[in-house]
Each structure stands twice: as C-alpha cells, then as structure tokens.
Design a protein around this motif. Structure first.
Motif, PDB file in Angstrom:
ATOM      1  N   GLY A  96      64.231  54.597   2.006  1.00 50.59           N
ATOM      2  CA  GLY A  96      64.023  54.480   3.443  1.00 50.59           C
ATOM      3  C   GLY A  96      63.900  53.025   3.859  1.00 50.59           C
ATOM      4  N   SER A  97      64.338  52.730   5.082  1.00 52.16           N
ATOM      5  CA  SER A  97      64.318  51.354   5.575  1.00 52.16           C
ATOM      6  C   SER A  97      64.273  51.374   7.095  1.00 52.16           C
ATOM      7  N   ARG A  98      63.679  50.314   7.667  1.00 52.52           N
ATOM      8  CA  ARG A  98      63.694  50.170   9.122  1.00 52.52           C
ATOM      9  C   ARG A  98      65.037  49.660   9.631  1.00 52.52           C
ATOM     10  N   ASP A  99      65.875  49.186   8.739  1.00 45.56           N
ATOM     11  CA  ASP A  99      67.205  48.722   9.122  1.00 45.56           C
ATOM     12  C   ASP A  99      68.075  49.951   9.416  1.00 45.56           C
ATOM     13  N   PRO A 100      68.577  50.113  10.644  1.00 43.02           N
ATOM     14  CA  PRO A 100      69.369  51.314  10.966  1.00 43.02           C
ATOM     15  C   PRO A 100      70.646  51.424  10.151  1.00 43.02           C
ATOM     16  N   ILE A 127      61.610  58.727   0.872  1.00 43.84           N
ATOM     17  CA  ILE A 127      60.226  58.541   0.438  1.00 43.84           C
ATOM     18  C   ILE A 127      59.369  58.092   1.610  1.00 43.84           C
ATOM     19  N   GLU A 128      59.911  57.252   2.462  1.00 39.67           N
ATOM     20  CA  GLU A 128      59.183  56.776   3.636  1.00 39.67           C
ATOM     21  C   GLU A 128      60.161  56.178   4.648  1.00 39.67           C
ATOM     22  N   LEU A 129      59.678  55.922   5.840  1.00 39.30           N
ATOM     23  CA  LEU A 129      60.330  55.145   6.896  1.00 39.30           C
ATOM     24  C   LEU A 129      61.469  55.846   7.620  1.00 39.30           C
ATOM     25  N   ASN A 130      62.155  56.776   6.989  1.00 41.60           N
ATOM     26  CA  ASN A 130      63.278  57.462   7.640  1.00 41.60           C
ATOM     27  C   ASN A 130      63.135  58.970   7.529  1.00 41.60           C
ATOM     28  N   ARG A 131      63.686  59.660   8.504  1.00 38.68           N
ATOM     29  CA  ARG A 131      63.826  61.107   8.421  1.00 38.68           C
ATOM     30  C   ARG A 131      65.233  61.442   7.932  1.00 38.68           C
ATOM     31  N   PRO A 132      65.366  62.566   7.210  1.00 42.63           N
ATOM     32  CA  PRO A 132      64.294  63.493   6.846  1.00 42.63           C
ATOM     33  C   PRO A 132      63.465  62.933   5.684  1.00 42.63           C
ATOM     34  N   LEU A 133      62.153  63.161   5.761  1.00 47.77           N
ATOM     35  CA  LEU A 133      61.291  62.807   4.643  1.00 47.77           C
ATOM     36  C   LEU A 133      61.467  63.828   3.523  1.00 47.77           C
ATOM     37  N   LEU A 134      61.195  63.398   2.302  1.00 46.41           N
ATOM     38  CA  LEU A 134      61.416  64.265   1.148  1.00 46.41           C
ATOM     39  C   LEU A 134      60.654  65.585   1.241  1.00 46.41           C
ATOM     40  N   PRO A 135      59.363  65.615   1.621  1.00 47.49           N
ATOM     41  CA  PRO A 135      58.671  66.912   1.716  1.00 47.49           C
ATOM     42  C   PRO A 135      59.328  67.865   2.712  1.00 47.49           C
ATOM     43  N   ASP A 136      59.876  67.323   3.807  1.00 48.17           N
ATOM     44  CA  ASP A 136      60.526  68.181   4.793  1.00 48.17           C
ATOM     45  C   ASP A 136      61.814  68.777   4.236  1.00 48.17           C
ATOM     46  N   THR A 137      62.586  67.988   3.505  1.00 52.60           N
ATOM     47  CA  THR A 137      63.806  68.522   2.910  1.00 52.60           C
ATOM     48  C   THR A 137      63.480  69.587   1.873  1.00 52.60           C
ATOM     49  N   TYR A 275      71.541  43.622  -5.692  1.00 53.20           N
ATOM     50  CA  TYR A 275      71.214  44.818  -6.474  1.00 53.20           C
ATOM     51  C   TYR A 275      70.298  45.714  -5.635  1.00 53.20           C
ATOM     52  N   PHE A 276      70.855  46.157  -4.498  1.00 52.14           N
ATOM     53  CA  PHE A 276      70.156  47.032  -3.572  1.00 52.14           C
ATOM     54  C   PHE A 276      71.100  48.178  -3.213  1.00 52.14           C
ATOM     55  N   THR A 277      70.547  49.356  -3.019  1.00 52.25           N
ATOM     56  CA  THR A 277      71.404  50.499  -2.719  1.00 52.25           C
ATOM     57  C   THR A 277      71.888  50.508  -1.276  1.00 52.25           C
ATOM     58  N   ALA A 278      71.174  49.815  -0.381  1.00 56.33           N
ATOM     59  CA  ALA A 278      71.542  49.839   1.036  1.00 56.33           C
ATOM     60  C   ALA A 278      70.983  48.604   1.717  1.00 56.33           C
ATOM     61  N   PRO A 279      71.466  48.271   2.900  1.00 56.93           N
ATOM     62  CA  PRO A 279      70.898  47.138   3.632  1.00 56.93           C
ATOM     63  C   PRO A 279      69.416  47.342   3.920  1.00 56.93           C
ATOM     64  N   GLY A 280      68.704  46.244   4.087  1.00 61.42           N
ATOM     65  CA  GLY A 280      67.279  46.301   4.368  1.00 61.42           C
ATOM     66  C   GLY A 280      66.676  44.910   4.339  1.00 61.42           C
ATOM     67  N   ARG A 281      65.359  44.843   4.460  1.00 58.44           N
ATOM     68  CA  ARG A 281      64.669  43.555   4.537  1.00 58.44           C
ATOM     69  C   ARG A 281      64.875  42.712   3.285  1.00 58.44           C
ATOM     70  N   PHE A 282      64.710  43.296   2.122  1.00 57.41           N
ATOM     71  CA  PHE A 282      64.863  42.525   0.887  1.00 57.41           C
ATOM     72  C   PHE A 282      66.307  42.055   0.700  1.00 57.41           C
TER      73      PHE A 282
END
Length: 331
Positions: A96-100, A127-137, A275-282
């Motif tokens: 999950g990331s805040r980067d859309p 895990i966090e920050l984006n929907r759907p969250l893992l418990p909901d799925t 070595y990141f799976t998707a765009p984001g802050r790091f």
C-alpha cells in the motif's frame, strides 16, 4: 491494457544494439531464467475447464511502458488452457502507498497475471494505506481456498508476522502463505529491463567505470537484508559490473552514500536500479539521488506476473505445514 482471448500474442522487442541477435546463456542467472520461464509455461498448460474473465475487468494500460516485454529468450507465453475455476484464489498482498500511481501499477500487474492464467480468480489486498485492505478481501472469501502471495521482495516483518496473522484471523478461509518474490532470477530480468529503459548500455558489461546501486526500502530484519544482497549479486552477474545494495530506511548504506563510495573507486558511470514493486515515497527518494535517470520500479513488468504465478504454484505444491515453513525460510 488487455484484450479478450482473440488478442494476438505480444511481440518481443528486438535485442539491444550490439547484442548480435540471439542472447547467449552466459551466466547462471540467465540459465535459471530460461528454466523458470519454461517451467512456468508447462505448469500453465495443466489447467482446464476455466473461462476467460469478461472484457469489462480489464484496466487501462497507463501503468505500463511500451517496453514491458521480456527479451526473446524469456518472453512470457499465454496459457494455452484455462485454469480450473475451483482452483484456490490467488490473493496478491501489496503493502500500500499514498502515491496514487502505486495502486494503478499493481492493478495493471494483476491484469497481466490474469492474462497468463485465464479463469484463475486473482484478487488484491493491502497491508495498509490502500483499499481493499487484506482483512476485507479475506472476508469476501469465506468458505473458499486462497493462496496469499506477498508482493514483497524479501523476508521482512510483513512476510513473517503480518501475513500469517491475517491468515489466522480469517478462519473461514482456508489459506496458504507463499514465499516473498525475492530473491529470484525473474526479478533480475525485471531489474535489467528497467535499467535498459533508463539508459543502461549492455556494452558497459565489464566496464571499469560503470556500476549500479540497487535501491531497496530497507528493513531491520537480517533475513531481508540477506535477500537484497543475494539479488544484488545475481544482478551483478547479469550486468558484469559491481552492484551495491543501498536503502531508503532502516539500514545502511543510503543511496547517496553508496553512490559516493562507488565514485571514490572510479565508478563514475553509475545507475540506480529501483528495487521496489511500485511507485511510492521510498522509490521517489531513491530516484532523486540518482546522478542520471533512475530505473522505474519493477511494476507491471511481465517477469513480475510470471513470478507471482510461480510463487502461487510453489505454495500449492507445498502440502504440509512444515513444507511451507521450509519454503518461507529458503526462498
């Protein structure tokens, strides 16, 4: 991004200039990549009685680059037969990331997985920050079987603790937790492809002035650091130049420090592999430290889709709990 089953197979791009056409198997990593690609294709042929997902489930291709194809020796092949609809759900677990752009990238990756395994139920949980969250799925899979495949690159806290805890908290779902994606030769292929997009010249192999910094998120877990170092060694073998792991948080060296150390050794033609799976802050921070254009995150590269399915199949073949523990420890 995808079309229905009448789509013609994607064409692989020509080999890089100076490569001489056919790419030689001159390293262990390349050989393993070929073997893995052939194994993945054969595994996909054993499924049957599934149906292709409807066209309305496809997503825009904005998260992909035109060059998101593998070199000819490792090009993915669509499954010739659909997967049985009663196969366990492949539940991809992203951080999950805040980067859309991160969510768009992950959704595009999942579409690639569906294209490779028609009829397989592929879902997403964060895990966090984006929907759907893992418990909901997981809640939406009551009474079903699911394999949780982490869209994570090493054995850190999320893989060792968060995913097993989430599975235990959903007793109505029969779950297995797959190994993280790395280290694996398919990750090396994706990293290599992104570096070429960013300007890496294959002719730099063996150069005394070239080097690569493998920029990773970082973790306090020693197993996670070990996994990153293994990937760096495999990428170094693929490129023929030094590859130094560096981190955005929780570990050292930082990306700027690694770049300075390489420059002190005369390695002035340096690239940053994301070595990141998707765009984001790091990922953005690592790119900002690069002396030239940094490679994009791994994203929806075709090798990533094949690797997700490989980890899914691997988890299904580990039938006993002890086998799953061994799988997580040795992946």
């Amino acid at each position: 991004m995808t079309e229905p089953s009448t789509q013609q197979p994607r064409q692989s791009p020509p080999p890089p200039a100076g490569s001489g056409g056919t790419v030689p198997l001159d390293s262990t990593a390349q050989l393993l990549t070929r073997i893995t690609a052939q194994l993945g294709t054969q595994l996909s042929l054993v499924s049957r009685n599934g149906t292709r997902r409807p066209m309305h489930r496809t997503r825009p291709s904005e998260a992909l680059r035109p060059s998101d194809t593998l070199r000819p020796s490792a090009a993915p092949r669509p499954s010739a037969a659909p997967r049985s609809p009663d196969a366990p759900t492949l539940l991809v677990v992203a951080h999950g990331s805040r980067d859309p752009q991160a969510l768009r990238t992950v959704l595009a990756l999942l579409d690639r997985v569906r294209d490779l395994r028609p009829g397989l139920d592929v879902r997403l949980g964060h895990i966090e920050l984006n929907r759907p969250l893992l418990p909901d799925t997981l809640d939406g899979l009551r009474g079903a079987d699911a394999v949780l495949v982490p869209l994570l690159l090493g054995r850190g806290h999320h893989v060792k603790h968060d995913l097993p805890a989430a599975a235990a908290a959903a007793p109505a779902v029969r779950t297995r937790v797959a190994a993280p994606l790395g280290p694996h030769p398919l990750l090396v292929e994706a990293l290599y492809g992104r570096l070429v997009e960013a300007g890496w010249d294959p002719a730099d192999q063996g150069s005394r002035s070239a080097a690569v910094v493998l920029a990773a998120a970082g973790s306090r877990d020693p197993d996670s650091a070990q996994d990153t170092r293994r990937t760096a060694r495999m990428l170094a073998e693929r490129l023929g130049v030094p590859v130094v792991p560096a981190y955005a948080s929780a570990a050292t060296p930082t990306v700027p420090a690694a770049l300075r150390a390489l420059a002190a050794r005369g390695r002035h033609r340096t690239f940053v592999a994301s070595y990141f799976t998707a765009p984001g802050r790091f990922a953005s921070a690592a790119a900002g430290a690069a002396p030239r254009t940094a490679a994009l995150p791994l994203g929806a590269h075709p090798a990533m889709a094949r690797l997700l399915l490989h980890r899914y199949d691997q988890a299904l073949s580990a039938t006993a709990p002890s086998e799953m523990v061994s799988l997580l420890a040795s992946a």
